[in-house]
Design an enzyme around this catalytic site. Structure first.
Site, PDB file in Angstrom:
ATOM      1  N   HIS A  17       0.842  -1.206   0.000  1.00  0.00           N
ATOM      2  CA  HIS A  17       0.000   0.000   0.000  1.00  0.00           C
ATOM      3  C   HIS A  17       0.877   1.255   0.000  1.00  0.00           C
ATOM      4  O   HIS A  17       0.618   2.216  -0.725  1.00  0.00           O
ATOM      5  CB  HIS A  17      -0.881   0.053   1.260  1.00  0.00           C
ATOM      6  N   LYS A  41     -16.106  -6.468   4.640  1.00  0.00           N
ATOM      7  CA  LYS A  41     -15.193  -7.249   5.481  1.00  0.00           C
ATOM      8  C   LYS A  41     -15.375  -6.873   6.952  1.00  0.00           C
ATOM      9  O   LYS A  41     -15.822  -5.787   7.262  1.00  0.00           O
ATOM     10  CB  LYS A  41     -13.750  -6.968   5.063  1.00  0.00           C
ATOM     11  N   ARG A  92      -1.867  -5.820  -8.468  1.00  0.00           N
ATOM     12  CA  ARG A  92      -0.716  -6.683  -8.197  1.00  0.00           C
ATOM     13  C   ARG A  92      -0.548  -7.755  -9.255  1.00  0.00           C
ATOM     14  O   ARG A  92       0.531  -8.064  -9.690  1.00  0.00           O
ATOM     15  CB  ARG A  92      -0.890  -7.372  -6.829  1.00  0.00           C
ATOM     16  N   SER A 130      -3.136  -7.686   3.100  1.00  0.00           N
ATOM     17  CA  SER A 130      -3.286  -7.518   4.551  1.00  0.00           C
ATOM     18  C   SER A 130      -3.634  -8.838   5.231  1.00  0.00           C
ATOM     19  O   SER A 130      -3.196  -9.085   6.360  1.00  0.00           O
ATOM     20  CB  SER A 130      -4.370  -6.481   4.854  1.00  0.00           C
TER      21      SER A 130
HETATM   22  P1  ADP Z   1      -9.996  -3.307  -0.523  1.00  0.00           P
HETATM   23  O1  ADP Z   1     -10.838  -4.037   0.468  1.00  0.00           O
HETATM   24  O2  ADP Z   1     -10.602  -2.002  -0.974  1.00  0.00           O
HETATM   25  O3  ADP Z   1      -9.484  -4.125  -1.671  1.00  0.00           O
HETATM   26  P2  ADP Z   1      -7.264  -3.319   0.474  1.00  0.00           P
HETATM   27  O4  ADP Z   1      -6.734  -2.614   1.670  1.00  0.00           O
HETATM   28  O5  ADP Z   1      -7.149  -4.793   0.426  1.00  0.00           O
HETATM   29  O6  ADP Z   1      -8.757  -2.830   0.356  1.00  0.00           O
HETATM   30  O7  ADP Z   1      -6.581  -2.735  -0.826  1.00  0.00           O
HETATM   31  C1  ADP Z   1      -6.687  -1.393  -1.206  1.00  0.00           C
HETATM   32  C2  ADP Z   1      -6.051  -1.199  -2.558  1.00  0.00           C
HETATM   33  O8  ADP Z   1      -4.652  -1.449  -2.464  1.00  0.00           O
HETATM   34  C3  ADP Z   1      -6.559  -2.130  -3.653  1.00  0.00           C
HETATM   35  O9  ADP Z   1      -6.560  -1.443  -4.879  1.00  0.00           O
HETATM   36  C4  ADP Z   1      -5.547  -3.242  -3.672  1.00  0.00           C
HETATM   37  O10 ADP Z   1      -5.467  -3.855  -4.945  1.00  0.00           O
HETATM   38  C5  ADP Z   1      -4.283  -2.465  -3.369  1.00  0.00           C
HETATM   39  N1  ADP Z   1      -3.263  -3.298  -2.735  1.00  0.00           N
HETATM   40  C6  ADP Z   1      -3.379  -4.163  -1.715  1.00  0.00           C
HETATM   41  N2  ADP Z   1      -2.218  -4.762  -1.419  1.00  0.00           N
HETATM   42  C7  ADP Z   1      -1.324  -4.265  -2.302  1.00  0.00           C
HETATM   43  C8  ADP Z   1       0.066  -4.509  -2.570  1.00  0.00           C
HETATM   44  N3  ADP Z   1       0.755  -5.408  -1.889  1.00  0.00           N
HETATM   45  N4  ADP Z   1       0.633  -3.822  -3.564  1.00  0.00           N
HETATM   46  C9  ADP Z   1      -0.085  -2.939  -4.286  1.00  0.00           C
HETATM   47  N5  ADP Z   1      -1.368  -2.671  -4.125  1.00  0.00           N
HETATM   48  C10 ADP Z   1      -1.995  -3.321  -3.147  1.00  0.00           C
END
Ligand code: ADP
Length: 162
Positions: A17, A41, A92, A130
């Site tokens: 992130h 979630k 990703r 996460s």
């Molecule tokens: P959501 O529930 O909205 O998907 P996340 O916190 O899982 O929330 O992810 C938020 C954003 O960050 C999404 O666009 C996701 O694809 C991106 N994201 C999550 N992990 C990574 C990572 N390791 N590298 C790049 N982008 C990521």
């Protein structure tokens, strides 16, 4: 003045992130990282905890033009309120594509003036999310180099008090 919103669950924020936040901060005048309150979630960390962890990470990296907020309701409504014209999402792998594609087109349908921009993290973060961080931390594995220092501490606290 180009304002971008980076929405997500951030439960908790990872270095993946943070990589996206850094890239976005170079492209836009202001980036508002926004914790989703009403996601489907059930998060491990409260909204306040998630916001605080993002704030510490940004401070740690000394990124200047980024602020942190939370929202509930429709994302485009929040974006309009903040005068943002861009939504940032991270991509990703191909497995992210279908879900992100659907969300981006639905958001565009809601407000054609708001554009979703996809950014790719450094490849060393492409396997990170996460939930795998929560799982490894729960089993007392190492998440060093994968999450900001504040998150490492918080995970330790969470699992040693249980
Ligand atoms: P959501 O529930 O909205 O998907 P996340 O916190 O899982 O929330 O992810 C938020 C954003 O960050 C999404 O666009 C996701 O694809 C991106 N994201 C999550 N992990 C990574 C990572 N390791 N590298 C790049 N982008 C990521």
């Amino acid at each position: 003045m180009k304002i971008a919103i980076y929405p997500g669950t951030f439960d908790p924020i990872t270095n993946g992130h943070l990589d996206i936040i850094q890239r976005a901060s170079l492209l836009f005048d202001t980036v508002i990282v926004t914790v989703a309150v009403n996601s489907s979630k059930t998060p491990m960390f409260s909204t306040e905890e998630r916001v605080d962890l993002i704030r510490s990470a940004i401070k740690e990296k000394k990124i200047k033009n980024v602020s942190v907020d939370s929202f509930s309701g429709l994302l485009v409504t929040f974006a309009r309120k903040k005068k943002a014209s861009v939504l940032i999402r991270g991509l990703r792998a191909v497995s992210d594509f279908e879900y992100e594609f659907q969300m981006a087109l639905m958001n565009r349908k809601q407000d054609p003036k708001i554009t979703t921009v996809f950014l790719m993290p450094h490849e060393k973060y492409t396997y990170l999310n996460s939930s795998i961080i929560r799982e490894v931390a729960r089993l007392d594995g190492s998440v060093r180099d994968l999450v900001p220092v504040a998150v490492q501490k918080k995970l330790k606290e969470k699992f040693t008090t249980k």
